[in-house]
Design an enzyme around this catalytic site. Structure first.
Site: not given
Ligand code: UDP
Length: 475
Positions: A20, A113
């Site tokens: 990520h 995120d």
């Protein structure tokens, strides 16, 4: 400069784990390249893993900076900085510092995120437009949404009976064994955190993909599932110089020159590159099966042996077959990398002709960019969906035969040596089938490069988002 002509100011709040963090850093750099004033928000220690590439961008004149959030005095960091942070890591101690920063700076938007699970409501509370990043491509997002909506996994009689995910542009089949355990027991097929993360009140999603890779799914995601999405990848292509490629994520644990001389000594398309990403911990017994399968196939390889699962009750330190490493070294058949490899550098080398991958979305896209046929070996998360895209829809990969969604707590040798050998021979053995896959992969690789060039679909989407943020200022 009045507020309308000043550059759009975008904040990026990456998660702390490899799959990520790595693409979000690239995304911040892409928007800076498109003229936005980009700020990456992170902790002091996590900044160390990407500060060199940001410094290089700054030296070339890009408007990009890193801002670090203050941690409480008694806290070292929110997670390890070796790319091993689990998606369950609690990062909520950053909430206060993030909110203060947003209130002080009031950027035009923040891209955050979803694994910072508290961040949507925190950002909403300070009324800054927020754009979601969840790491997946549109295909997997569509599978997730329709799995949640139609629950086809509840209508089959066993964990191994295939079911079709309804409503999608192609016939996409999964089995319950390829879903997390809680889904097999009647829970949401992808768990709370993978449910539609936009909560309806985000500004939209930024997606690491490119339109030409999955056009029907980008359209379906936008039009049928009613998501706003800017598709701006493949973001790895933004790493254009050797330093960026070598240092992406972490410094490599092996001398780059050593890898290059191995690669240069081999014929084109002859080497299989094997990696299971930044997080997966394979059981020693599974690594043993891979080693046997590779040796039996007798094909050259580079194998990144990442993290290995440690069972406290077993002594499994020496899991290679007896004499394996010596034989590989002496025959120069393979290169074993323990730790972190410069994946982009390896994949783009002409000698690499196949990629055995766990189908993490970044690796999948990186394989597409490198135009190499894949051996798909999904383990967890949305990797099983990515496998269907690669093998069934795009037809640029061969499934190794991984049927079991595996949690990190108790991995086992779910794929035997015979399956490994068969898949390696299919992809690396030449012949019509793989030549056709290579041709298709080559076309997609070209399309990927065009997408990020001036005027390409991803280039235009990044530009469109900046323009939209700019136009909001006038209202
Ligand atoms: N990666 C790398 N070297 C390694 C292992 C991983 O550069 O030895 C990079 C890889 O190129 C990709 C990311 O780490 O960009 C892994 O992301 P992915 O989505 O493939 O899988 P995850 O690690 O999230 O399971």
């Amino acid at each position: 400069m009045d507020s309308n002509s000043a550059p759009v100011e975008m904040f990026f709040f990456p998660y702390v784990g490899g799959g990520h963090q790595i693409p979000m850093i690239d995304i911040a750099r892409i928007f800076a390249f498109h003229g936005a004033k980009s700020t990456i928000i992170t902790t002091p220690k996590h900044a160390l893993s990407f500060q060199n590439s940001i410094k290089r961008d700054q030296e070339s004149g890009l408007p990009i900076t890193i801002t670090t959030l203050q941690l409480p005095n008694n806290v070292d960091d929110i997670a390890n900085t070796d790319m091993s942070a689990s998606p369950r890591t609690d990062t909520s101690m950053l909430e206060g510092p993030l909110k203060s920063l947003l209130l002080e700076k009031r950027p035009d938007c923040i891209v955050h995120d979803v694994f910072h699970r508290w961040s949507a409501s925190a950002i909403n509370s300070v009324d800054i437009p927020r754009i979601v990043f969840n790491g997946n491509g549109c295909f997997a997002r569509c599978v997730q949404e329709n799995m949640g909506k139609f629950k086809p996994h509840e209508k089959v009689g066993s964990d191994y009976e295939p079911f079709v995910v309804p409503g999608l542009p192609d016939l996409v089949e999964l089995t319950r064994s390829q879903l997390p355990k809680f889904a097999r027991q009647g829970g949401h097929p992808h768990g709370k955190m993978m449910r539609k993360p936009d909560d309806g009140n985000s500004f939209g999603s930024v997606i690491n993909s490119f339109y030409e890779l999955e056009p029907a799914y980008v359209d379906y995601f936008r039009q049928d599932l009613k998501n706003r999405a800017w598709v701006v990848g493949p973001v790895s292509l933004y790493n254009r110089n050797v330093e960026d490629k070598t240092e992406r994520g972490q410094k490599t644990t092996i001398d780059g020159q050593h890898i290059l001389s191995f690669l240069n000594s081999k014929e084109s398309n002859s080497i299989l590159y094997i990696s299971f990403g930044s997080l997966a911990q394979l059981a020693p017994s599974q690594l043993l099966e891979i080693a046997h399968g590779l040796e039996a196939s007798n094909k050259p390889f580079i194998w990144v042996v990442g993290k290995i699962f440690k069972n406290e009750n077993k002594n499994e330190e020496n899991w290679f077959p007896i004499g394996f490493e010596d034989r590989i070294r002496e025959s120069k058949k393979g290169l074993i990398i323990r730790g972190w490899a410069p994946q982009l550098l390896i994949l783009e080398h002409a000698a690499v002709g196949g990629f055995m991958t766990h189908c993490g979305w970044n690796s999948t896209l990186e394989g597409v960019c490198a135009a190499v046929p894949m051996i798909t070996w999904p383990i967890t998360a949305e990797q099983f969906s990515n496998e269907k895209l690669v093998a069934d829809v795009l037809k640029i990969g061969v499934k190794v035969g991984s049927m079991e969604w595996m949690g990190s707590d108790e991995p086992w040798a779910a794929v035997g040596r015979d399956k490994v050998e068969a898949a390696v021979n299919r992809v690396m053995g030449g012949g019509e089938e793989v030549a056709e896959m290579r041709r298709r992969a080559g076309e997609l690789g070209e399309k990927a490069k065009r997408a990020v060039e001036e005027g390409g679909s991803s280039y235009m989407d990044a530009h469109a988002l900046i323009q939209e943020l700019k136009s909001r200022r006038k209202n």
